[in-house]
Design a protein around this motif. Structure first.
Motif, PDB file in Angstrom:
ATOM      1  N   HIS A  71       0.909  -1.297   0.184  1.00  0.00           N
ATOM      2  CA  HIS A  71       0.100   0.076   0.057  1.00  0.00           C
ATOM      3  C   HIS A  71       0.897   1.198  -0.017  1.00  0.00           C
ATOM      4  N   HIS A 104       3.123   8.271   1.431  1.00  0.00           N
ATOM      5  CA  HIS A 104       2.625   9.193   0.415  1.00  0.00           C
ATOM      6  C   HIS A 104       3.731  10.075   0.098  1.00  0.00           C
ATOM      7  N   HIS A 124      -5.215   6.250  -5.371  1.00  0.00           N
ATOM      8  CA  HIS A 124      -6.473   6.421  -5.412  1.00  0.00           C
ATOM      9  C   HIS A 124      -6.855   6.477  -6.687  1.00  0.00           C
ATOM     10  N   GLU A 159      -6.314   1.845  -4.902  1.00  0.00           N
ATOM     11  CA  GLU A 159      -7.150   2.221  -3.479  1.00  0.00           C
ATOM     12  C   GLU A 159      -8.477   2.749  -4.018  1.00  0.00           C
ATOM     13  N   HIS A 186       1.616   5.452  -2.376  1.00  0.00           N
ATOM     14  CA  HIS A 186       0.945   6.360  -3.364  1.00  0.00           C
ATOM     15  C   HIS A 186       2.221   6.935  -4.210  1.00  0.00           C
ATOM     16  N   ASP A 233       1.350   2.713   3.590  1.00  0.00           N
ATOM     17  CA  ASP A 233       0.328   3.954   3.238  1.00  0.00           C
ATOM     18  C   ASP A 233       1.203   5.059   2.929  1.00  0.00           C
TER      19      ASP A 233
HETATM   20 MN    MN Z   1      -3.611   4.973   1.006  1.00  0.00          MN
END
Ligand code: MN
Ligand code: AMP
Ligand code: MN
Ligand code: MN
Length: 281
Positions: free
Chosen positions: A11, A254, A43, A68, A13, A252
């Motif tokens: 996971h 970023h 996303h 996602e 981005h 997650d």
């Molecule tokens: Mn995410």
């Protein structure tokens, strides 16, 4: 304490959505941190996957196609991660395109709401941060509001302006739970509940949600997430056992300045759980 290091990170981005690094840079950073299997999960968009896969081939890392998907479940926004699907599949691509067009409309409404409280020009400002304009996100709004000195960091912007009940928050109808899971499964992938500990719903509602998720064809939950506390890891490990879900883990991530957890600096999963990556082999 020794630095956490996981060879799996499912996971994260890139600039294809609201990450700060280009897909190539995400893959190189993951490899540098010791990750050998990475899913890029932008996303509502698959645009970063081709470049990520190319770089993964160059640096010798296995790239899993990921996304996602933003959904609305009852009155809560929830994220469903899709992993290991065919990224050319038509229905998944059409569904994601529909969500993206809703994002642009929502962004206009958010800017109007902020304009009413005296913060002007936010749509244009936020768009400067969106390398992929169709994927305009609250994260881009937050970065611009920090730039103009409204708050000291993006977390403070979310707390004061961009979460339910706050002046820049706009209710939005995302995909349904069933749509998201059906699109992922229809493209040959596996559907996983993203960071379940983050949603502000009761345990009773969470169990109802997980039951519905399973009924419509969902397969897994993120047990280890960059945004989970140690207690949440234990709680979602219990749910994974009870519901028979595969267990996923992901940072997650970023971007270096914004994320608390770097690529691969997570884990491990509780040993008795069945990891979602057994499904890819
Ligand atoms: Mn995410
Ligand atoms: P959106 O998909 O446009 O509603 O934006 C959601 C994104 O905003 C998440 O994927 C995170 O990247 C970011 N986000 C949400 N809540 C917070 C928070 N409290 N602090 C920082 N970033 C957040
Ligand atoms: Mn995000
Ligand atoms: Mn999310």
């Amino acid at each position: 304490m020794a630095t956490l290091a996981s060879p799996w990170d499912l996971h994260c981005h890139s600039t294809a959505s609201d990450g700060l690094l280009a897909p190539e840079a995400v893959v190189r950073r993951a490899q540098g941190n010791g990750v050998t299997m990475l899913a890029l999960t932008d996303h509502d968009d698959l645009d970063g996957l081709a470049a990520a896969e190319k770089t993964a081939g160059e640096v010798g890392l296995r790239l899993i196609n990921g996304v996602e998907i933003s959904i609305q479940w009852e009155s809560t926004s929830i994220h469903i991660v899709g992993l290991g699907f065919d990224r050319q599949e038509a229905r998944l691509n059409q569904g994601l395109a529909a969500i993206r067009s809703g994002r642009v409309t929502r962004a206009q409404r958010m800017a109007e709401a902020l304009d009413k409280i005296g913060i002007h020009g936010v749509l244009e400002g936020a768009m400067k941060y969106a390398a992929n304009p169709s994927l305009i996100s609250r994260a881009h709004f937050a970065r611009y509001l920090v730039e103009i000195g409204i708050c000291k960091d993006v977390h403070a912007v979310f707390e004061s302006y961009l979460t339910p009940g706050k002046p820049g928050y706009v209710e939005h109808q995302w995909a349904s739970l069933e749509d998201a899971v059906t699109w992922i499964n229809g493209a040959g992938g596996v559907a996983v509940v993203a960071h379940p500990g983050r949603y502000r719903i009761s345990n009773v509602e969470m169990r109802r949600f997980l039951g519905q998720f399973k009924d419509v064809g969902g397969s897994g939950v993120e047990v280890v997430s960059g945004s989970h506390t140690p207690d949440q890891i234990l709680q979602y490990a219990r749910y994974a056992r009870q519901y028979g879900f595969l267990a996923s883990l992901g940072s997650d991530f970023h971007g270096p300045e914004e994320s608390y957890v770097d690529l691969g600096r997570i884990g491990p999963l509780p040993e008795d759980l069945i990891p979602v990556w057994t499904w890819f082999d």
